[in-house]
Every structure is written in structure tokens, then in C-alpha cells.
Design a protein around this motif. Structure first.
Motif, short mmCIF file in Angstrom:
data_model
loop_
_atom_site.label_atom_id
_atom_site.label_comp_id
_atom_site.label_asym_id
_atom_site.label_seq_id
_atom_site.Cartn_x
_atom_site.Cartn_y
_atom_site.Cartn_z
N SER A 53 0.90 -1.13 -0.13
CA SER A 53 -0.19 -0.11 -0.02
C SER A 53 1.02 1.34 0.00
O SER A 53 2.04 1.09 0.35
CB SER A 53 -0.87 0.12 1.16
OG SER A 53 -0.02 0.08 2.64
N SER A 139 -5.76 9.43 5.17
CA SER A 139 -7.11 9.16 5.61
C SER A 139 -8.07 9.63 4.51
O SER A 139 -9.10 9.22 4.06
CB SER A 139 -7.51 9.39 7.10
OG SER A 139 -7.10 10.88 7.40
N GLN A 142 -8.24 7.54 1.62
CA GLN A 142 -9.10 6.25 2.04
C GLN A 142 -10.54 6.39 2.09
O GLN A 142 -11.37 5.52 1.50
CB GLN A 142 -8.54 5.73 3.35
CG GLN A 142 -7.33 5.37 3.30
CD GLN A 142 -6.70 4.93 4.80
OE1 GLN A 142 -7.22 5.16 5.81
NE2 GLN A 142 -5.27 4.53 4.83
N LYS A 143 -10.94 7.66 2.48
CA LYS A 143 -12.60 7.96 2.32
C LYS A 143 -12.96 8.07 0.87
O LYS A 143 -14.03 7.53 0.62
CB LYS A 143 -12.73 9.34 3.26
CG LYS A 143 -14.18 9.69 3.07
CD LYS A 143 -14.61 10.90 3.86
CE LYS A 143 -16.01 11.40 3.85
NZ LYS A 143 -16.20 12.55 4.44
N THR A 145 -11.55 6.62 -1.53
CA THR A 145 -11.58 5.28 -2.29
C THR A 145 -12.66 4.26 -1.74
O THR A 145 -13.28 3.65 -2.67
CB THR A 145 -10.20 4.42 -1.64
OG1 THR A 145 -9.07 5.18 -2.00
CG2 THR A 145 -10.03 3.12 -2.42
N ARG A 146 -13.03 4.42 -0.39
CA ARG A 146 -14.38 3.76 0.03
C ARG A 146 -15.57 3.96 -0.84
O ARG A 146 -16.41 3.25 -1.12
CB ARG A 146 -14.42 3.90 1.75
CG ARG A 146 -13.58 3.37 2.31
CD ARG A 146 -14.04 3.01 3.70
NE ARG A 146 -14.09 4.41 4.36
CZ ARG A 146 -13.33 5.05 4.88
NH1 ARG A 146 -12.03 4.60 5.07
NH2 ARG A 146 -13.53 6.26 5.38
N ILE A 147 -15.79 5.54 -0.93
CA ILE A 147 -17.09 5.78 -1.69
C ILE A 147 -16.92 5.38 -3.26
O ILE A 147 -17.73 5.06 -3.69
CB ILE A 147 -17.13 7.32 -1.43
CG1 ILE A 147 -17.54 7.64 0.08
CG2 ILE A 147 -18.33 8.02 -2.24
CD1 ILE A 147 -17.24 9.25 0.55
N ARG A 149 -15.39 2.88 -4.44
CA ARG A 149 -15.90 1.60 -4.57
C ARG A 149 -17.38 1.15 -4.57
O ARG A 149 -17.91 0.18 -4.95
CB ARG A 149 -14.84 0.73 -3.58
CG ARG A 149 -13.49 0.61 -3.80
CD ARG A 149 -12.75 -0.26 -2.73
NE ARG A 149 -11.59 -0.48 -3.18
CZ ARG A 149 -10.25 -1.05 -1.97
NH1 ARG A 149 -10.74 -1.22 -0.94
NH2 ARG A 149 -8.98 -0.92 -2.49
N ARG A 150 -17.98 2.04 -3.66
CA ARG A 150 -19.22 1.66 -3.36
C ARG A 150 -19.97 2.29 -4.36
O ARG A 150 -21.37 1.90 -4.37
CB ARG A 150 -19.80 2.32 -1.87
CG ARG A 150 -21.10 1.87 -1.22
CD ARG A 150 -21.17 2.44 -0.03
NE ARG A 150 -21.27 3.87 0.06
CZ ARG A 150 -20.33 4.47 0.72
NH1 ARG A 150 -19.26 3.79 1.49
NH2 ARG A 150 -20.16 5.77 0.87
N ILE A 160 -18.84 12.66 -1.77
CA ILE A 160 -17.58 12.41 -0.63
C ILE A 160 -17.80 13.61 0.49
O ILE A 160 -17.65 13.26 1.59
CB ILE A 160 -16.42 12.56 -1.39
CG1 ILE A 160 -16.20 11.42 -2.52
CG2 ILE A 160 -15.03 12.64 -0.43
CD1 ILE A 160 -14.76 11.41 -3.16
#
Length: 416
Positions: A53, A139, A142-143, A145-147, A149-150, A160
Motif C-alpha cells: 500500500s 485518511s 481512504q475515504k 476510495t471507500r466511496i 468502490r461503493r 464525498i
């Protein structure tokens, strides 16, 4: 495919007699005919190097820079101590200098040893702090990226909305939000257009069908006019199927509004019972192995998914062909698989079959048999349920379509 023959590379072996419960799988083969096996060690090395990573890379960079700077500091400290000791003993006589040289070496050795130990301990602390600082700095990414992917075309309304200082990461998040807003408007406009156009077209088609049926029911209708009327009715029915398919495609492209516990085995059994007359009238042999495959989704959409797969297997088949339907757990996921004989389909045409209004090369002329939306609706329903659909050419002709959906939370995905 003749008994004893091996399937060509990229093809799935047909289901043999008594082998209904075995899932069809695609095996990659080498030119010599053996299964291609990758080195486990090479896979581990490649996986380790490819999956490092950004946080770990930044931590390694911080650590290497700290140890490099610390090593220079230890060297400078050694030289300073050595110069100071030599300067203090410069005025002593030669005999005294020889006496104290041993002490100087001992002092320098201890200074170096403790300096290196301190460098190692502080270096470990610096690496740990660097890992924490890198995580804190990354961080926001990462937020994002999470959104990302969803998100899909059914959930583009999410944003976001990153808070914090107006820096480069905040600018990236705002740019991403703007892109999402434009995509959301485009997809929503497209779905509304398809739905509205389909609704508007259904009314005149229903009127045309009614007028034709009334005209053909008159007792003084000539045979020529009746023949033309029947042709027009068939054309009108095809257009109605096309409009219904477009409406269903527009509906399945949206986010799921109904989420209920459904068993794919029961859905497949219901579909086969509904199409039992068509199967028996087609002269095809039907083989089935329906086992429990619980999922969470829209029952209407899932029934249409399995229905489209079975209807495609009926339409694109050969005389005295066969259809195999199986459900259960495949690779740890609830799945349904429909296999049918038919004409040979090149592997490069498989992906195009899932596009709207695309049919196999062997059926480009006979477009009246379907609207060309069957597999498009299947893929759209699978995406709405966050699943995966794959299709492989079948050795000897035909197709094998496998639909895998997510496991119900709280249940184990054991193979069957």
C-alpha cells in the motif's frame, strides 16, 4: 462433441449423462493440453510486491531517510569525539599517549555501540510514528476510495463531501463530487427518457393490436387481408416485447427498492414450471439439479433473470438439443447456471451478447425471434444485486451462463 474428445481452449465441457449436479468450469489449457499451473512462490512474490500500500511505501521511505540521516549523525559523532580526545591528549608525552590510547579506543567503541543502539531504537520509534502519520495523512484518500468502490450508476447520488483544509486532497474530492453530479444527471436523464419513451409507445401499440384484432374478426375478411393482418399482429407483438424489455431494463438499472430473502433454487423451479409447455413443445431434453441458494434481492427481478436465461436456452438451441439448469453454491457463492446446446459461438463474441440488441452471429437475420435484450437484462439485474455473470462457449456448440450473487450475511458459503 464426441465422447472422449477434449474441449478446445476457452470452451466448457458439456454435461455428461448422470453429471447434472456438477458445475461447469472453464479450465485454461496449455498448447500441450496440460492445465497451466503458476508457481506458488512466484505468485506470492508478485502478490507481495504488487499489493504494497501507499501507506507502507511512505513508511518505508520515512524509515530509510531516518536511518540514513541517523547513520550520518553517528559517523559525525564518532569523528567529533575522536578529534576532541586527540586534542586533549596532544600535549602529553609519547609514553603517556601510548598509555591512554587503549582508553581512547574503548571510549570510541562504547560511543559507537551506544550510538548505534540508540539509532536502532529511535529508528523503530520513527517508523511507528511514520506509519501513524502516513495513515493520518492518507485518511482522506481512504475515504475517497471507500466511496468510489461503493458507487455505481445506481448510487451516483452519494457525495464525498470532504471537510478539512483547502489543500490538494480537498480539491481532488471536490472535483470527484462534480464529476459524480454530472454523471448522475446523465444517467438519470437516460433512464427517464427510456422509461417515458417506452410508456408513450405502449399506448399506440395497444391501439394497433386492438384495431387489427377487430378487423380480423370480421366475417367478410379475405384470406389475403387475414394473412397481412396476422403478419402485422406478429410485428406488433414483437414491438410490444421490445417495449416491455426496455421498460424492464430501465427498472433494473436503478438501485434495488425491494430486498427480500429469496432462494434461487425455488426461483429456478418456478420458472421451469412456467415454461414447462414451451420446453416440452420444443423437443429439447431438460436436465435440472436445483439446490438451495439463498440470496437477498428483488424476487421479481431475480425471476426475470432466470426466465431470460432459460428462454435464451430455448430460442438459441438445435433440434433434439438439451438444456441443463442447476442452482446451489458455486465457488462459495449462491449461483444459478444454465447450459444449452446450440450452434458454435466464437469466444470473442461472448461479451457482445450482453449488449442491448446484440445477438449471436448465427441469428443476425432472424431478429424476429427476440428483442435482443435478454442477456442485457440479465447483466443489469446481476449488477443491481452486486453479483457477477460469466458466459463461456460450450464445446460442440452452445453456451454456459453462470450467475453468482453475494452470500446472505450471517450464512457460510460452503460449496455444494
Amino acid at each position: 462433441m464426441r465422447p472422449g474428445e477434449r474441449p478446445e481452449p476457452g470452451q466448457v465441457e458439456p454435461t455428461g449423462p448422470g453429471d447434472t449436479g456438477t458445475w461447469r468450469r472453464l479450465h485454461s489449457t496449455s498448447p500441450e493440453g496440460g492445465v497451466v499451473e503458476r508457481s506458488a512462490a512466484a505468485d506470492r512474490v508478485r502478490s507481495f510486491t504488487d499489493n504494497i500500500s501507499l501507506r507502507v511505501r511512505l513508511t518505508l521511505i520515512y524509515g530509510m531517510l531516518f536511518f540514513a540521516a541517523g547513520s550520518v549523525l553517528v559517523l559525525v559523532n564518532y569523528l567529533v569525539v575522536a578529534v576532541l580526545l586527540n586534542a586533549l591528549l596532544a600535549e602529553e608525552s609519547a609514553s603517556e599517549l601510548l598509555t591512554h590510547s587503549y582508553l581512547i579506543e574503548e571510549v570510541l567503541t562504547h560511543v559507537t555501540r551506544f550510538s548505534l543502539l540508540a539509532l536502532f531504537l529511535v529508528g523503530l520509534l520513527a517508523v511507528a510514528l511514520g506509519y501513524a502519520v502516513a495513515g493520518r495523512a492518507l485518511s482522506p484518500l481512504q475515504k475517497i476510495t471507500r466511496i468510489a468502490r461503493r458507487l455505481s450508476e445506481r448510487s451516483l447520488h452519494e457525495r464525498i463531501a470532504l471537510s478539512g483544509p483547502d489543500d490538494e486532497i480537498r480539491e481532488l474530492a471536490d472535483t470527484f463530487d462534480g464529476m459524480l453530479e454530472r454523471l448522475d444527471r446523465a444517467f438519470d436523464g437516460q433512464r427517464r427518457f427510456v422509461a417515458n419513451a417506452s410508456h408513450e409507445l405502449r399506448t399506440p401499440l395497444a391501439i394497433n393490436r386492438t384495431l387489427l384484432e377487430v378487423a380480423l374478426s370480421a366475417p367478410d375478411v379475405s384470406s389475403d387481408l387475414k394473412s397481412v393482418g396476422q403478419t402485422l399482429l406478429e410485428t406488433n407483438a414483437r414491438h410490444e416485447r421490445l417495449i416491455d424489455g426496455l421498460l424492464f431494463l430501465a427498472k433494473s438499472d436503478r438501485e434495488l427498492e425491494v430486498r427480500a430473502r429469496v432462494d434461487l433454487g425455488e426461483v429456478a423451479g418456478t420458472v421451469l414450471s412456467q415454461l414447462g409447455g414451451d420446453v416440452s413443445g420444443s423437443g429439447l431434453s431438460l436436465r435440472q439439479d436445483l439446490r438451495s441458494a439463498p440470496v437477498v434481492g428483488d424476487p421479481v427481478l431475480l425471476e426475470r433473470l432466470v426466465g431470460n436465461l432459460v428462454e435464451n436456452a430455448l430460442k438459441y438451441n438445435v433440434e433434439e438439443g438439451e438444456i441443463t439448469v442447476r442452482s446451489g453454491m458455486y465457488e462459495g457463492m449462491p449461483a444459478v447456471q444454465v447450459e444449452n446446446s446450440g450452434k458454435v459461438i466464437p469466444a470473442y463474441e461472448i461479451e457482445g451478447l450482453f449488449e442491448p440488441f446484440r445477438r449471436g452471429s448465427s441469428d443476425r437475420v432472424g431478429s424476429g425471434r427476440s428483442a435482443g435484450l435478454g442477456l442485457s437484462i440479465v447483466r443489469s439485474v446481476v449488477r443491481a444485486h452486486e453479483g457477477v455473470v460469466t458466459a463461456w462457449p460450450r464445446a460442440g456448440g452452445g453456451l454456459v451462463v453462470t450467475v453468482c450473487l453475494p452470500v446472505v450475511p450471517g450464512e457460510s458459503g460452503e460449496r455444494r
